[in-house]
Write an enzyme that holds these catalytic residues in place. Sequence first.
Site, PDB file in Angstrom:
ATOM      1  N   ASN A  31       0.806  -1.225   0.000  1.00  0.00           N
ATOM      2  CA  ASN A  31       0.000   0.000   0.000  1.00  0.00           C
ATOM      3  C   ASN A  31       0.842   1.281   0.000  1.00  0.00           C
ATOM      4  OD1 ASN A  31       0.887   0.137   2.602  1.00  0.00           O
ATOM      5  ND2 ASN A  31      -1.136   0.245   3.570  1.00  0.00           N
ATOM      6  N   ASP A  42       2.917   2.771   2.070  1.00  0.00           N
ATOM      7  CA  ASP A  42       3.124   3.669   3.214  1.00  0.00           C
ATOM      8  C   ASP A  42       4.545   3.593   3.771  1.00  0.00           C
ATOM      9  OD1 ASP A  42       3.085   1.203   4.400  1.00  0.00           O
ATOM     10  OD2 ASP A  42       1.567   1.688   5.904  1.00  0.00           O
ATOM     11  N   ASP A  46       9.902 -16.798  20.469  1.00  0.00           N
ATOM     12  CA  ASP A  46      10.777 -15.689  20.849  1.00  0.00           C
ATOM     13  C   ASP A  46      11.281 -15.848  22.287  1.00  0.00           C
ATOM     14  OD1 ASP A  46      11.647 -12.935  19.987  1.00  0.00           O
ATOM     15  OD2 ASP A  46      10.557 -12.354  21.780  1.00  0.00           O
ATOM     16  N   GLU A  55      14.005 -19.813  19.857  1.00  0.00           N
ATOM     17  CA  GLU A  55      15.061 -18.813  19.883  1.00  0.00           C
ATOM     18  C   GLU A  55      15.648 -18.862  21.288  1.00  0.00           C
ATOM     19  OE1 GLU A  55      16.175 -14.111  19.691  1.00  0.00           O
ATOM     20  OE2 GLU A  55      14.524 -14.850  20.875  1.00  0.00           O
TER      21      GLU A  55
HETATM   22  C1  GLC Z   1      13.961 -11.633  20.285  1.00  0.00           C
HETATM   23  C2  GLC Z   1      13.721 -10.992  18.953  1.00  0.00           C
HETATM   24  C3  GLC Z   1      14.182  -9.573  19.035  1.00  0.00           C
HETATM   25  C4  GLC Z   1      13.367  -8.866  20.096  1.00  0.00           C
HETATM   26  C5  GLC Z   1      13.468  -9.591  21.429  1.00  0.00           C
HETATM   27  C6  GLC Z   1      12.411  -9.125  22.374  1.00  0.00           C
HETATM   28  O1  GLC Z   1      15.290 -11.728  20.569  1.00  0.00           O
HETATM   29  O2  GLC Z   1      14.351 -11.714  17.951  1.00  0.00           O
HETATM   30  O3  GLC Z   1      14.075  -8.923  17.815  1.00  0.00           O
HETATM   31  O4  GLC Z   1      13.812  -7.553  20.251  1.00  0.00           O
HETATM   32  O5  GLC Z   1      13.279 -10.967  21.279  1.00  0.00           O
HETATM   33  O6  GLC Z   1      11.171  -9.619  21.988  1.00  0.00           O
HETATM   34 CA    CA Z   2       2.451  -0.989   3.873  1.00  0.00          CA
END
Ligand code: GLC
Ligand code: CA
Length: 554
Positions: A32, A34, A216, A278
């Site tokens: 879009n 933006d 995460d 992660e």
């Molecule tokens: C993880 C994400 C990172 C984020 C952090 C807090 O490490 O990959 O980008 O800032 O978590 O959520």
């Molecule tokens: Ca956009």
Amino acid sequence: MAEIEQQSAPGSEWWRTAVIYQIYPRSFADANGDGIGDLPGITSRLDALGELGVDAIWLSPFMPSPQKDAGYDVSDYRGVDPLFGTLDDFDTMLAAAHDRGIRVIVDLVPNHSSDQHRWFQEALKAAPGSPERARYIFRDGKGAHGELPPNNWESVFGGGMWTRITEPDGTPGQWYLHIFDTSQPDFDWTNEEVREEFRGVLRFWLDRGVDGFRVDVAHGMIKKAGLPDYTPAPSGGSMGGDDVEDVPYWGQPGVHEIYRDWHRVLAAYDGDRALCAEAWLPTLEQTALWVRPDEMNQAFNFGYLMTPWDAEELRDVIRESLDAFGAVGAPSTWVLSNHDVVRHASRLALTIDNPQGEGIGPRDEPKPDRALGLARARAATTVMLSLPGSAYLYQGEELGLPEAMEIPDEYRQDPTWFRTNGERYGRDGCRVPLPWSGTAPSYGFNDTGASWLPQPAEWAEYARALEEGSDASTLSLYKTLLRLRKERGLGSGSLVWEDLGSDAVAFRRGDLHVAANLGTAPLALPAGAVIVVHSAPQSGAVLPPDSAAWYTLS
Ligand code: GLC
Ligand code: CA
């Protein structure tokens, strides 16, 4: 000498061998106009990913969020931020990906919510000790009047890990914990209500048809009982990838119970739905605990990502990875770049230490050499995509994109930059919108020329359209590697180590030989070597420094 053979853990689930491409939605494609990428933008560009040859995509968060940490501050776990589109746009994107045989993983952010999440707003209005406060980690402060934080922990983004609130009656009140920004309060995962809520969130996305989750901060969800003081070593990466064994907010054993629970939630669904952690942990053995048979399926191999360009260290980390993950029946993953680290086309040419989260900006000198970085990145990827297990790619690495190192201060958005008063540049340099075509406004990221972070002038050279037309381009290299990886089934099976000298990383996958030269002198390949793919084309059966090749023996 006896051949040393290593086996990748067997199994037929797709995630054991998949090449998974990370989309950072705000910087992928903007439908879009933006200046911020969106879900319709992703849908419109899926063919490019089909042609690249990836098996799956992982999308960084697109849920409703005040965007204080680029969407890793979620205010509603069951929706789409209007910035990125609608739930319908998500369903359309998911169906379009599945039509092309591409699986879709979404990002789940369970360690913390946004401070705008309904629960946190309720907690602020409620009294100390209430069930509303118990969903997060509220504590009374120390000192005569509670004016000191409950402990000395420091936020990953800089500054303290605690923020004091004002109670509803206007008096200075309790403190809440946030590993990251003030706007990202940590949930209390010892609270069953939090656990039940997230089971519901998992089911919400599973019901829509997602193939899995990237989880995460999967190493941070449980804090050591009593919240004891802790001062991190000065040199370590801020996400905890240093060699400290017992950090009271990283890798606490209580997290595993949560993942066993989630494993059961996913197992109730058809297909092989996957969980990828992660988890920045000191050792691969520790990381492997996250992927035991009844827990998650994959964990990012950050030990591999953080390995410097050194033959012995690279050989060691590959060997240790196959051992450590194999010991628990899991595939190793391999990853070189993501949205939190300096892109590997720049990182591998760094001459100075740059811990995770530091970034590179205008005042850093010397800057990593672009040609050297690209040569090493191409070689590193040539090795990575030959390895058994699952590999993660980060958008733009297939173009050979370097880190954007000259972003002017006024454009910076990473909370790291603000919370350290500009001492650390943070991660904006790897998050700049992608170049699709060299001459179009914003290099084809959209039609308007708007871009939430400025794109460097040299992005024109890395545009996908340009690279599509060149056999020598990094994009062509990635396509060739991915096609051959699939044809030859390199994602599974065994690896046999070979010896081409101390500067080389060399092994065999069946009759395909792989070698990389991390030294400073050219390295001749064995007599009879027939090149299948070379990171430095035109070199014949020789590996120049900082190159790698796949070859067969005639
Ligand atoms: C993880 C994400 C990172 C984020 C952090 C807090 O490490 O990959 O980008 O800032 O978590 O959520
Ligand atoms: Ca956009």
